[in-house]
Design a protein around this motif. Structure first.
Motif, PDB file in Angstrom:
ATOM      1  N   ARG A  67      -0.580 -47.290  -1.247  1.00  0.00           N
ATOM      2  CA  ARG A  67      -0.087 -45.931  -1.492  1.00  0.00           C
ATOM      3  C   ARG A  67      -0.683 -44.936  -0.496  1.00  0.00           C
ATOM      4  O   ARG A  67       0.004 -44.030  -0.015  1.00  0.00           O
ATOM      5  CB  ARG A  67      -0.437 -45.526  -2.927  1.00  0.00           C
ATOM      6  N   SER A  68      -1.938 -45.109  -0.181  1.00  0.00           N
ATOM      7  CA  SER A  68      -2.621 -44.137   0.684  1.00  0.00           C
ATOM      8  C   SER A  68      -2.402 -44.383   2.170  1.00  0.00           C
ATOM      9  O   SER A  68      -2.731 -43.519   2.986  1.00  0.00           O
ATOM     10  CB  SER A  68      -4.121 -44.146   0.378  1.00  0.00           C
ATOM     11  N   THR A  69      -1.838 -45.539   2.543  1.00  0.00           N
ATOM     12  CA  THR A  69      -1.738 -45.875   3.967  1.00  0.00           C
ATOM     13  C   THR A  69      -0.318 -46.088   4.470  1.00  0.00           C
ATOM     14  O   THR A  69      -0.122 -46.322   5.662  1.00  0.00           O
ATOM     15  CB  THR A  69      -2.554 -47.142   4.265  1.00  0.00           C
ATOM     16  N   LEU A  70       0.668 -46.039   3.592  1.00  0.00           N
ATOM     17  CA  LEU A  70       2.033 -46.390   4.007  1.00  0.00           C
ATOM     18  C   LEU A  70       2.552 -45.495   5.129  1.00  0.00           C
ATOM     19  O   LEU A  70       3.215 -45.970   6.059  1.00  0.00           O
ATOM     20  CB  LEU A  70       2.986 -46.338   2.808  1.00  0.00           C
ATOM     21  N   ARG A  71       2.302 -44.211   5.041  1.00  0.00           N
ATOM     22  CA  ARG A  71       2.817 -43.315   6.088  1.00  0.00           C
ATOM     23  C   ARG A  71       2.191 -43.644   7.434  1.00  0.00           C
ATOM     24  O   ARG A  71       2.859 -43.545   8.474  1.00  0.00           O
ATOM     25  CB  ARG A  71       2.557 -41.858   5.710  1.00  0.00           C
ATOM     26  N   GLU A  72       0.940 -44.045   7.443  1.00  0.00           N
ATOM     27  CA  GLU A  72       0.260 -44.337   8.703  1.00  0.00           C
ATOM     28  C   GLU A  72       0.777 -45.619   9.343  1.00  0.00           C
ATOM     29  O   GLU A  72       0.830 -45.739  10.558  1.00  0.00           O
ATOM     30  CB  GLU A  72      -1.252 -44.470   8.454  1.00  0.00           C
ATOM     31  N   ARG A  73       1.144 -46.607   8.513  1.00  0.00           N
ATOM     32  CA  ARG A  73       1.548 -47.904   9.063  1.00  0.00           C
ATOM     33  C   ARG A  73       3.038 -47.961   9.385  1.00  0.00           C
ATOM     34  O   ARG A  73       3.517 -48.961   9.914  1.00  0.00           O
ATOM     35  CB  ARG A  73       1.179 -49.017   8.087  1.00  0.00           C
ATOM     36  N   SER A  74       3.764 -46.908   9.089  1.00  0.00           N
ATOM     37  CA  SER A  74       5.217 -46.934   9.240  1.00  0.00           C
ATOM     38  C   SER A  74       5.650 -46.704  10.689  1.00  0.00           C
ATOM     39  O   SER A  74       5.136 -45.813  11.365  1.00  0.00           O
ATOM     40  CB  SER A  74       5.858 -45.852   8.355  1.00  0.00           C
ATOM     41  N   PRO A  75       6.625 -47.476  11.176  1.00  0.00           N
ATOM     42  CA  PRO A  75       7.167 -47.210  12.521  1.00  0.00           C
ATOM     43  C   PRO A  75       7.965 -45.911  12.578  1.00  0.00           C
ATOM     44  O   PRO A  75       8.222 -45.389  13.665  1.00  0.00           O
ATOM     45  CB  PRO A  75       8.076 -48.416  12.774  1.00  0.00           C
ATOM     46  N   PHE A  76       8.350 -45.386  11.422  1.00  0.00           N
ATOM     47  CA  PHE A  76       9.156 -44.169  11.380  1.00  0.00           C
ATOM     48  C   PHE A  76       8.314 -42.906  11.508  1.00  0.00           C
ATOM     49  O   PHE A  76       8.766 -41.911  12.072  1.00  0.00           O
ATOM     50  CB  PHE A  76       9.956 -44.116  10.075  1.00  0.00           C
ATOM     51  N   TRP A  77       7.088 -42.937  10.986  1.00  0.00           N
ATOM     52  CA  TRP A  77       6.331 -41.697  10.854  1.00  0.00           C
ATOM     53  C   TRP A  77       5.041 -41.653  11.661  1.00  0.00           C
ATOM     54  O   TRP A  77       4.455 -40.592  11.799  1.00  0.00           O
ATOM     55  CB  TRP A  77       6.025 -41.448   9.367  1.00  0.00           C
ATOM     56  N   ASP A  95       9.619 -30.208   3.267  1.00  0.00           N
ATOM     57  CA  ASP A  95       8.905 -29.722   2.082  1.00  0.00           C
ATOM     58  C   ASP A  95       8.569 -30.845   1.099  1.00  0.00           C
ATOM     59  O   ASP A  95       8.271 -30.597  -0.070  1.00  0.00           O
ATOM     60  CB  ASP A  95       9.728 -28.652   1.367  1.00  0.00           C
ATOM     61  N   ALA A  96       8.594 -32.098   1.578  1.00  0.00           N
ATOM     62  CA  ALA A  96       8.255 -33.219   0.701  1.00  0.00           C
ATOM     63  C   ALA A  96       6.825 -33.072   0.192  1.00  0.00           C
ATOM     64  O   ALA A  96       5.929 -32.669   0.939  1.00  0.00           O
ATOM     65  CB  ALA A  96       8.413 -34.533   1.449  1.00  0.00           C
ATOM     66  N   PRO A  97       6.584 -33.399  -1.075  1.00  0.00           N
ATOM     67  CA  PRO A  97       5.216 -33.288  -1.618  1.00  0.00           C
ATOM     68  C   PRO A  97       4.287 -34.330  -1.007  1.00  0.00           C
ATOM     69  O   PRO A  97       4.728 -35.324  -0.425  1.00  0.00           O
ATOM     70  CB  PRO A  97       5.411 -33.522  -3.116  1.00  0.00           C
ATOM     71  N   ASP A  98       3.004 -34.107  -1.152  1.00  0.00           N
ATOM     72  CA  ASP A  98       2.008 -35.074  -0.693  1.00  0.00           C
ATOM     73  C   ASP A  98       2.043 -36.316  -1.588  1.00  0.00           C
ATOM     74  O   ASP A  98       2.522 -36.280  -2.725  1.00  0.00           O
ATOM     75  CB  ASP A  98       0.613 -34.459  -0.729  1.00  0.00           C
ATOM     76  N   VAL A  99       1.506 -37.401  -1.053  1.00  0.00           N
ATOM     77  CA  VAL A  99       1.411 -38.629  -1.834  1.00  0.00           C
ATOM     78  C   VAL A  99       0.402 -38.420  -2.965  1.00  0.00           C
ATOM     79  O   VAL A  99      -0.723 -37.956  -2.739  1.00  0.00           O
ATOM     80  CB  VAL A  99       0.979 -39.805  -0.946  1.00  0.00           C
ATOM     81  N   ALA A 100       0.799 -38.765  -4.186  1.00  0.00           N
ATOM     82  CA  ALA A 100      -0.068 -38.604  -5.357  1.00  0.00           C
ATOM     83  C   ALA A 100      -0.895 -39.866  -5.575  1.00  0.00           C
ATOM     84  O   ALA A 100      -0.577 -40.947  -5.070  1.00  0.00           O
ATOM     85  CB  ALA A 100       0.777 -38.312  -6.590  1.00  0.00           C
ATOM     86  N   ALA A 101      -1.950 -39.738  -6.336  1.00  0.00           N
ATOM     87  CA  ALA A 101      -2.776 -40.888  -6.687  1.00  0.00           C
ATOM     88  C   ALA A 101      -1.970 -41.874  -7.525  1.00  0.00           C
ATOM     89  O   ALA A 101      -0.997 -41.518  -8.198  1.00  0.00           O
ATOM     90  CB  ALA A 101      -4.010 -40.420  -7.455  1.00  0.00           C
ATOM     91  N   LEU A 102      -2.396 -43.124  -7.490  1.00  0.00           N
ATOM     92  CA  LEU A 102      -1.692 -44.169  -8.233  1.00  0.00           C
ATOM     93  C   LEU A 102      -1.682 -43.824  -9.727  1.00  0.00           C
ATOM     94  O   LEU A 102      -2.745 -43.724 -10.354  1.00  0.00           O
ATOM     95  CB  LEU A 102      -2.380 -45.518  -8.003  1.00  0.00           C
ATOM     96  N   PRO A 103      -0.490 -43.656 -10.333  1.00  0.00           N
ATOM     97  CA  PRO A 103      -0.459 -43.212 -11.739  1.00  0.00           C
ATOM     98  C   PRO A 103      -1.050 -44.232 -12.717  1.00  0.00           C
ATOM     99  O   PRO A 103      -1.559 -43.850 -13.776  1.00  0.00           O
ATOM    100  CB  PRO A 103       1.029 -42.976 -12.004  1.00  0.00           C
TER     101      PRO A 103
END
Length: 750
Positions: free
Chosen positions: A675-685, A506-514
């Motif tokens: 911020r927008s690409t970290l999940r894609e580049r991660s070996p975990f996800w 249930d983690a929230p989506d990545v938000a825009a850079l504050p």
């Protein structure tokens, strides 16, 4: 339209008269029906309740009779026969406490006579266990003969169910067996029958704390202290409970009260050390831990806590820290002694029994790492997974983890010898420690060497200090090849990626850079308080001075008091205005993750850097600025950043930390892209990532096993990326090969 009141009264009187006649004539079924008919008309009719009570007792159901006698007496308290029948039923049911209270109430209302005197005499005789049985049970318990004492306690609780002694002793015996739910139930009964006994309340508080019912435990300890303010144990237990709740200021006051009563009570000194440690006062904490060990050299948990505390400090070199871990291991080995013979069949290609020992198989940070690994490994034909859960409490996360485990053992109730014997009986080939020097670890079990191959993984960034543990599994970026072997008693196994990791569903989506919205950057920290030292605050403050419009958000503070006040004072000393900082208490995981929407860059702690906090931040698109240290704990964040291609965020020292932080906070376009690409580049996800990480893990296990089968000692090795996937295709033989003479090669292999 209901009948008039006069008609109801007449009908009830007639039915009651008939019921009494049937009762006298022995017509019980007819009498029962008539009494109940009366109660349908007049629910509070005393004579009908009394008659039903008599019927129940004649039928041998005294328990069912008691409520009817109670209702009869309530409706007609002037009737002596109702008092006597109610008292007699309570006596027969052995509800002696209630009977005694009822007699006392009756005396106050004028109840008298030889029958009442006789009941009081019976209470003295039947309601209290014989003094010699109490003395015998107490003596057996004091001598450590818990089984015999427990047998008597059970008999007394059955024979005198409303007397507190049997329940109190039974609770103590059950607790000593680590049968915590049953012990809590027994001690609750003891406290209900003797609510003014300070010792019973103290014992109840201990059991409530063990069950995770911290608020009730705290109030129970406070009641015990009110009755017995000079008991050092109760003050110590209260302090520990308040610390767990997140009230460090109150905890410190309670432990101070304990030490005022007995400055040399080891558990109180250990409690002081833990509280100081959690307040970030590490130097004082280590001093207190050393005092505990001077008072009690075999205080294993205090020693482990001290090692964990020391790993957060930069006043110890990695070599000094290693030497202290070795001393711990030597002391534990001298007490426990490792096995040298196992019945495991030394066949390299057979199906392996893999055991995981942990106190964190629940809603805990470790679960985020192990759950995807368990899920990936559980269906593989070459492995059978066994879990040994050492924590007494279970939750929804425990249930999920259990679903991936063909074999699950709840072992909190087992002492170290019993757990080691169970592991041997289960035929575990490779036993994996997931806790090391953290809570609910069972390092004394590993010191006994119940499995031929033993491994430390994940739970602690450093050596266990135990030569009985053969290998330490680590990430390739965490420990540089050939540079840290001298800091481990274990042989180092270098994995392509050190572990899997999974964020909550249930983690929230990545938000825009504050910063794009706010017009200024916000730095943040989600590390626990004990990691934030004065030196860390100085580095953060240097960055805030260099970026004068920046803000600082610090989360994860204690629930109430004792945390952010010190940090705020340090920041003020550094010239940082209070208006630029905000502090937030610990919260649930989803809200904690959502708070990253307010942060542009996370700031790390050192020398103990982030692990779970860094990964959660990366999952939410937030890079962490870190100082890469010399110790393993000091390299955790840097290793994770390398996996995500973020080397620009780790610094060499505090000055470099400021320079890199200034540069990163000015390049908002780069931060937004990260911020927008970290999940894609991660070996975990990224797709297939957990499977490939599990491949490397299984490859390592198989390589360790092959060396043991060949009679070879543990040796450091590296798991190659390309070789790992082949292990997924491995199939186990239908039948294990005969043991033959191969076992003799391994009798002395450690």
């Amino acid at each position: 339209m209901p009948p008039p009141t006069a008609d109801i009264q007449k009908l009830a009187d007639e039915a009651l008269h008939a019921a009494l006649n049937d009762l006298e004539a022995g017509q019980t079924e007819q009498a029962d029906a008539l009494f109940r008919a009366v109660l349908e008309l007049q629910p509070q009719r005393a004579e009908a309740h009394f008659g039903l009570g008599l019927l129940m007792r004649r039928g041998g159901n005294t328990g069912a009779a008691i409520p009817h006698f109670a209702n009869a007496l309530q409706a007609a308290p002037q009737e002596t026969s109702f008092w006597l029948a109610y008292i007699d039923a309570l006596m027969e049911a052995r509800q002696y406490t209630t009977a005694s209270e009822l007699i006392a109430l009756g005396r106050r209302q004028g109840l008298a006579g030889p029958e009442v005197d006789a009941y009081e005499q019976r209470l003295k005789k039947d309601g209290t266990p014989p003094a010699n049985r109490i003395e015998e049970a107490t003596r057996l318990y004091a001598k450590g003969k818990k089984e015999a004492a427990g047998k008597i306690a059970r008999q007394l609780a059955d024979r005198y169910p409303q007397h507190p002694f049997g329940w109190k002793l039974l609770g103590g015996v059950l607790y000593s067996r680590r049968a915590y739910p049953e012990a809590l139930q027994a001690m609750r009964k003891a406290a209900s029958y003797e609510p003014e006994d300070a010792e019973t309340l103290r014992n109840l508080g201990v059991m409530l704390r063990e069950a995770g019912q911290l608020e009730e435990a705290s109030s129970t300890f406070e009641r015990s202290i009110a009755l017995d303010p000079e008991n050092v144990k109760t003050h110590t237990y209260l302090a520990a409970t308040l610390q767990e709740i997140g009230r460090p200021t109150q905890a410190y006051a309670s432990i101070a009260a304990a030490l005022a009563l007995d400055p040399d009570y080891p558990d109180a000194v250990s409690g002081l050390a833990t509280i100081l440690d959690n307040l970030g006062r590490a130097e004082e904490a280590v001093t207190a831990y050393r005092r505990v060990l001077a008072l009690n050299p075999d205080h294993v948990s205090a020693y482990g806590n001290m090692l964990f505390c020391m790993s957060h400090m930069d006043s110890f070199t990695p070599e000094e820290l290693f030497e202290e871990h070795v001393r711990f291991g030597q002391r534990l080995a001298a007490r426990c002694g490792a096995a040298r013979r196992w019945d495991n069949t030394p066949q390299p290609g057979r199906q392996l029994r893999i055991g995981f020992v942990s106190g964190d198989l629940r809603n805990h940070a470790v679960a985020s790492f192990v759950e995807p690994m368990f899920r990936e490994l559980s269906g593989r034909p070459g492995l059978v997974l066994h879990a040994y859960c050492t924590h007494p409490l279970h939750d929804d996360v425990t249930a999920r983890l259990r679903s991936h485990m063909p074999q699950w053992r709840d072992v909190n109730a087992l002492d170290d010898d019993a757990l080691a014997a169970l592991i041997r009986a289960d035929g575990i080939d490779i036993l994996i420690d997931l806790s090391s020097h953290t809570a609910y670890n069972r390092l004394p079990v590993f010191a006994r060497k119940p499995a031929p191959v033993q491994v430390s993984w994940l739970g602690y960034p450093g050596t266990t200090g135990l030569t009985a543990i053969d290998y330490y599994l680590h990430d390739r970026y965490l420990v540089e090849s050939g540079q840290h072997a001298h800091l481990f008693t274990e042989a180092l196994v270098r994995l392509p990626v050190g572990s899997t990791f999974e964020a909550p569903a249930d983690a929230p989506d990545v938000a825009a850079l504050p910063a794009l919205r706010n017009g200024y950057p916000t730095f943040g920290s989600f590390n626990r308080l004990s990691k934030i030292s004065r030196r860390v605050i100085a580095a953060w403050a240097g960055l805030l001075r260099a970026v004068p419009d920046a803000r600082l958000l610090v989360a994860g503070m204690p629930v109430e008091g004792g945390g952010h006040e010190q940090l705020a004072a340090w920041l003020q000393e550094e010239g940082i205005a209070a208006s630029r900082t905000s502090f937030h208490p610990r919260t649930n995981t989803r809200d904690y993750l959502a708070m990253h929407a307010q942060v542009d860059i996370c700031l790390d702690t050192f020398p103990y850097t982030g692990g779970t906090t860094t990964l959660f931040a990366l999952y939410m698109g937030v890079p962490t600025l870190t100082v890469s240290g010399a110790s393993i704990a000091g390299r955790q964040t840097a290793a994770l950043l390398r996996h995500h291609g973020l080397e620009q965020f780790f610094a060499d020292d505090a000055e470099d930390f400021v320079n890199k932080g200034v540069a990163a906070s000015k390049d908002l376009a780069a931060l937004a892209d990260i911020r927008s690409t970290l999940r894609e580049r991660s070996p975990f996800w990224r797709p297939g990532g957990p499977e490939r990480i599990a491949d490397g893990f299984e490859f390592a296990l198989r390589r360790m096993w092959e060396r043991w089968c060949a009679g070879l000692p543990p040796e450091a090795f590296e798991v190659p990326d390309a070789a790992a996937p082949a292990c997924r295709e491995q199939t186990a033989p239908a039948h294990p090969a005969p043991e033959g003479d191969l076992r003799t090669l391994n009798e002395e292999n450690t």
